[in-house]
Design a protein around this motif. Structure first.
Motif, mmCIF file in Angstrom:
data_model
loop_
_atom_site.group_PDB
_atom_site.id
_atom_site.type_symbol
_atom_site.label_atom_id
_atom_site.label_comp_id
_atom_site.label_asym_id
_atom_site.label_seq_id
_atom_site.Cartn_x
_atom_site.Cartn_y
_atom_site.Cartn_z
ATOM 1 N N ASN A 176 40.191 39.809 35.717
ATOM 2 C CA ASN A 176 38.911 39.829 35.495
ATOM 3 C C ASN A 176 38.306 38.302 35.358
ATOM 4 O OD1 ASN A 176 36.446 41.175 34.255
ATOM 5 N ND2 ASN A 176 36.772 39.894 32.544
ATOM 6 N N TYR A 179 37.676 37.425 38.766
ATOM 7 C CA TYR A 179 36.684 38.175 39.581
ATOM 8 C C TYR A 179 35.437 37.479 39.055
ATOM 9 C CZ TYR A 179 33.497 42.135 40.230
ATOM 10 O OH TYR A 179 32.403 42.905 40.640
ATOM 11 N N GLN A 205 31.011 44.631 44.620
ATOM 12 C CA GLN A 205 30.458 44.262 43.180
ATOM 13 C C GLN A 205 29.918 45.547 42.495
ATOM 14 O OE1 GLN A 205 28.089 40.725 42.781
ATOM 15 N NE2 GLN A 205 27.811 41.161 40.672
ATOM 16 N N LYS A 210 37.298 45.216 41.986
ATOM 17 C CA LYS A 210 37.401 43.696 41.702
ATOM 18 C C LYS A 210 38.699 43.241 42.647
ATOM 19 C CE LYS A 210 36.216 44.009 36.778
ATOM 20 N NZ LYS A 210 36.557 43.889 35.355
ATOM 21 N N LEU A 214 38.010 40.223 45.306
ATOM 22 C CA LEU A 214 38.787 39.010 45.601
ATOM 23 C C LEU A 214 39.596 38.962 46.975
ATOM 24 C CD1 LEU A 214 39.987 38.991 42.082
ATOM 25 C CD2 LEU A 214 38.535 37.412 43.030
#
Length: 317
Positions: A176, A179, A205, A210, A214
């Motif tokens: 997180n 992200y 998104q 996530k 990435l």
């Protein structure tokens, strides 16, 4: 005390002048002391020692007349949210980072991938990273000393190789953090996706995917880089303005030439021999301070000095 603990690993302290010093002698000694401190702090065993940390803790508190007492400190995340920590004013950055990790449910094994930073959210929407907080620094004290800069304390990843993201993906909390920092870098135009890539990022998104987000953003230019405030450089000629991105073992300069053309130049870290930051003081109007960053670079077998100037103290700290 350091000599007693670490012996010859500690460099020799610069000799003193026993007669009245001239200005040039004082400047020379100041330079020697700066070099001594730089050499000492290269050894993590020294900077992690109780003697070193204790000395700089006392120095910071005495300089700004802040006693050890209970206080609250806000640590900001890249999405603008914050964690309020119950701390001591004498807590070091390393201690505060550990407390932050505990509160977020992050494993201590991952702490080496992150660090605390001072940053500014500017009125024009730009994000200015002022400096990485040294492990022995007292963030509470530093914030008090930088009130005029309106800085915040934040946590960000601390590595320049985007491929290291994969080592943090199995932990929900660290995933997180990566992200929300990636989203911030896109919003602040630090990352340069193509139009098609941007559309795909927006879809990922929206679906809160996530890991895929990435995975895709790692392919994009300047992902994982730190962007400095706009600078003036002397390459390829004096007076050129430049946007500077630092990451992935390079200093990337997007240089605006006097002809209004843009030239992109990459200075590879492994071809850089030495660097120096010099505080040049206020400009003639007395309103802005100037910093000079110079580094010696091997360009096709020839060593040359590249010089960057900034009017923002935050840019090269």
């Amino acid at each position: 005390q350091l000599r007693h603990l670490f012996g010859s690993a500690v460099p020799a302290f610069p000799p003193k002048f026993y007669l009245a010093m001239t200005k040039s002698m004082a400047d020379e000694r100041r330079s020697q002391l700066e070099q001594y401190l730089q050499n000492v702090t290269l050894d993590s065993n020294i900077t992690n020692s109780d003697v070193f940390i204790g000395f700089f803790r006392k120095l910071q508190q005495d300089t700004f007349e802040i006693q050890t007492q209970r206080a609250f400190l806000d640590v900001y995340l890249a999405d603008g949210s914050n964690l309020r920590l119950d701390i001591q004013t004498s807590d070091t950055a390393q201690r505060i980072l550990e407390v932050t990790f505990c509160k977020m449910g992050l494993s201590r094994e991952l702490i080496k991938y992150f660090s605390l930073f001072f940053f500014q959210d500017r009125d024009d929407g730009a994000l200015s990273v002022v400096k990485k907080v040294a492990e022995f620094e007292l963030p509470y004290v530093s914030l008090q000393s930088m009130k005029e800069l309106h800085c915040k304390l934040g946590i960000r990843k601390w590595y320049m190789d985007p491929s290291l993201d994969t080592q943090l993906m199995d932990c929900r909390a660290s995933l997180n953090l990566l992200y929300i920092q990636a989203i911030q870098e896109v919003k602040r135009n630090w990352v340069k996706p193509t139009e098609g890539q941007m559309q795909e990022l927006e879809l990922l998104q929206k679906n809160a995917n996530k890991a895929k987000f990435l995975e895709l953003i790692r392919e994009m230019q300047f992902y994982g880089y730190v962007r400095l405030d706009p600078c003036i450089c002397d390459y390829p000629e004096e007076g050129c303005s430049a946007d500077i991105y630092v990451g992935n073992n390079e200093i990337n300069c997007c240089i605006k030439l006097p002809t209004n053309q843009t030239k992109e130049v990459s200075f590879k870290i492994n071809r850089l021999r030495s660097w120096q930051v010099t505080f040049l003081g206020a400009t003639q109007d007395g309103e802005e301070d100037t910093l000079e960053l110079r580094f010696e670079y091997n360009d096709s077998g020839t060593w040359q000095w590249i010089i960057l100037y900034t009017k923002q103290v935050s840019s090269l700290s």
